[in-house]
Scaffold this active site. Structure first.
Site, PDB file in Angstrom:
ATOM      1  N   GLY A  37       0.837  -1.209   0.000  1.00 48.80           N
ATOM      2  CA  GLY A  37       0.000   0.000   0.000  1.00 48.80           C
ATOM      3  C   GLY A  37       0.865   1.249   0.000  1.00 48.80           C
ATOM      4  N   LEU A  73      -6.299  -5.729   8.490  1.00 52.42           N
ATOM      5  CA  LEU A  73      -6.254  -5.976   7.046  1.00 52.42           C
ATOM      6  C   LEU A  73      -4.849  -6.342   6.575  1.00 52.42           C
ATOM      7  CD1 LEU A  73      -8.227  -2.808   5.741  1.00 52.42           C
ATOM      8  CD2 LEU A  73      -9.170  -5.066   6.210  1.00 52.42           C
ATOM      9  N   ALA A  74      -3.821  -5.937   7.325  1.00 55.74           N
ATOM     10  CA  ALA A  74      -2.439  -6.110   6.850  1.00 55.74           C
ATOM     11  C   ALA A  74      -2.146  -7.587   6.602  1.00 55.74           C
ATOM     12  CB  ALA A  74      -1.449  -5.553   7.870  1.00 55.74           C
ATOM     13  N   ALA A  75      -1.628  -7.873   5.434  1.00 56.13           N
ATOM     14  CA  ALA A  75      -1.301  -9.261   5.090  1.00 56.13           C
ATOM     15  C   ALA A  75      -0.447  -9.277   3.847  1.00 56.13           C
ATOM     16  CB  ALA A  75      -2.589 -10.053   4.823  1.00 56.13           C
ATOM     17  N   TYR A 141      -0.997 -19.328   1.239  1.00 53.98           N
ATOM     18  CA  TYR A 141      -1.783 -18.131   1.583  1.00 53.98           C
ATOM     19  C   TYR A 141      -3.110 -18.540   2.237  1.00 53.98           C
ATOM     20  CZ  TYR A 141      -5.044 -14.249   0.911  1.00 53.98           C
ATOM     21  OH  TYR A 141      -6.008 -13.284   1.108  1.00 53.98           O
ATOM     22  N   ARG A 265      -5.922 -22.456 -17.448  1.00 54.20           N
ATOM     23  CA  ARG A 265      -4.693 -22.618 -16.658  1.00 54.20           C
ATOM     24  C   ARG A 265      -4.875 -23.788 -15.686  1.00 54.20           C
ATOM     25  NH1 ARG A 265      -3.530 -16.484 -14.902  1.00 54.20           N
ATOM     26  NH2 ARG A 265      -5.740 -16.652 -14.437  1.00 54.20           N
ATOM     27  N   GLY A 267      -4.884 -26.026 -12.521  1.00 55.41           N
ATOM     28  CA  GLY A 267      -4.980 -25.726 -11.091  1.00 55.41           C
ATOM     29  C   GLY A 267      -5.968 -24.629 -10.741  1.00 55.41           C
TER      30      GLY A 267
END
Ligand SMILES: NC(=O)c1ccc[n+]([C@@H]2O[C@H](COP(=O)([O-])OP(=O)(O)OC[C@H]3O[C@@H](n4cnc5c(N)ncnc54)[C@H](O)[C@@H]3O)[C@@H](O)[C@H]2O)c1
Length: 316
Positions: A37, A73-75, A141, A265, A267
């Site tokens: 960000g 929210l940070a990730a 993730y 694609r 997967g």
């Protein structure tokens, strides 16, 4: 309320901050390391900004002190990169969330709302997906988001913090210029007069949620008593072909839109969209923006933004 927003300089955070400030009821502080960000995107708002990292315990202790609530929210939200480098993703998303929860526990914070994800946690699951389904993440993730949800649940039960995990679907909207998600990607390609590449026949289905609807949902949820896990999506299945038709409507007939087809694609999940009845019932969540309306607002934003911003590298 005094609210700390971690990751507040990112795509969703920079849309959430004006929504939180709208009523004049909240005092907002932001902790963000600007890894994806940019402070510039929230610099015009009356907030207290700390440029710092979630993994730094001293910074965290200062950031949570005196806060009534935290919106986390940070990730590291890069799904593909998490496959190449699972440890880095784990540190930010799992260790970072754990450290935040510990800091909040020490500081006596009573409310934490966590930005989780629906598709990446559940993996291949029959659509529409809901909160009762067994999680089978396909990427580190997704696993990191699931682990963090587990810690939120445990900190709720063990320490009485009112924790809430909100599982977002595919979010789109203004300020998504650093995102690699399909709508942001397609709009950037349209502006650059490049063809839009469709992998497969366009039949893949997703749940596209306009960020304006999402941030209203998050802002409303913070004041509610609800705890646990809820999906926030549009509640609508949209195929890629339908998305392209809606984009055509949103941008008008005069912008050239060339589409090139390439093989599916490997997967890639073919169909996923969310059942949002629980969030409607318990959180009063009401995503009312139509797809075309949300796309038109997003397109208008992409058109007025300067070239330097548009050419910023895609981070997520
Ligand atoms: N955008 C989507 O479609 C979507 C879907 C599901 C879930 N989510 C979740 O919502 C949240 C916000 O997503 P976004 O799209 O705004 O992503 P984003 O990358 O734009 O925002 C994340 C913010 O966190 C900051 N950050 C990253 N690591 C940090 C650290 N260690 N310390 C401090 N700050 C750090 C980044 O600088 C960035 O400003 C994320 O948790 C993401 O996993 C997003």
């Amino acid at each position: 309320m005094k609210i700390l927003v971690t990751g507040g300089a990112g795509f969703i955070g920079s849309n959430l901050i004006p929504e939180l400030l709208r009523t004049g009821e909240h005092e907002i502080s932001v902790l963000d390391n600007e890894s994806s960000g940019r402070f510039a995107d929230i610099a015009d708002y009356p907030i207290d900004f700390t440029r710092g990292d979630l993994l730094d315990e001293d910074v965290l202790a200062q950031a949570v002190a005196g806060r009534d609530a935290i919106i986390h929210l940070a990730a590291d939200a890069r799904v593909i990169d998490s496959i190449a480098d699972p440890r880095r993703n784990f540190e930010t998303n799992v260790v970072g969330t754990f450290k935040l929860l510990e800091a909040a526990r020490q500081a006596g914070t009573r409310r934490i709302v966590y930005a989780s994800t629906a598709g990446a946690i559940l993996g291949e699951a029959p659509a529409p997906i809901d909160e009762t389904m067994v999680a089978r993440p396909l990427s580190p993730y997704g696993a990191s988001k699931l682990a963090a949800e587990g810690y939120l649940c445990a900190f709720g039960a063990a320490y009485g913090i009112r924790t809430l995990s909100l599982r977002f679907s595919n979010v789109f909207g203004p300020k998504s210029y650093r995102k690699g998600s399909v709508i942001a990607h397609f709009f950037k390609r349209l502006i650059a007069d490049e063809p839009l590449i469709v992998y497969g026949d366009g039949s893949q289905v997703r749940d596209y949620l306009f960020v304006g609807d999402l941030v209203r949902g998050i802002a409303a949820a913070i004041g509610k008593a609800a705890t646990g896990t809820y999906q926030l999506g549009s509640g609508r299945p949209t195929s890629l072909s339908e998305l392209l038709a809606a984009m055509r409507q949103a941008i008008g007939p005069n912008v050239p839109m060339r589409i090139a087809y390439a093989p599916f694609r490997a997967g890639e999940v073919h169909t996923t969209w969310c059942d949002i009845s629980l969030a409607r019932e318990k959180l009063g969540f009401d995503p009312s923006t139509s797809l075309v309306e949300g796309l038109a607002t997003t397109w208008a934003w992409f058109q007025k933004v300067d070239q330097e911003t548009l050419s910023a590298p895609t981070c997520v």
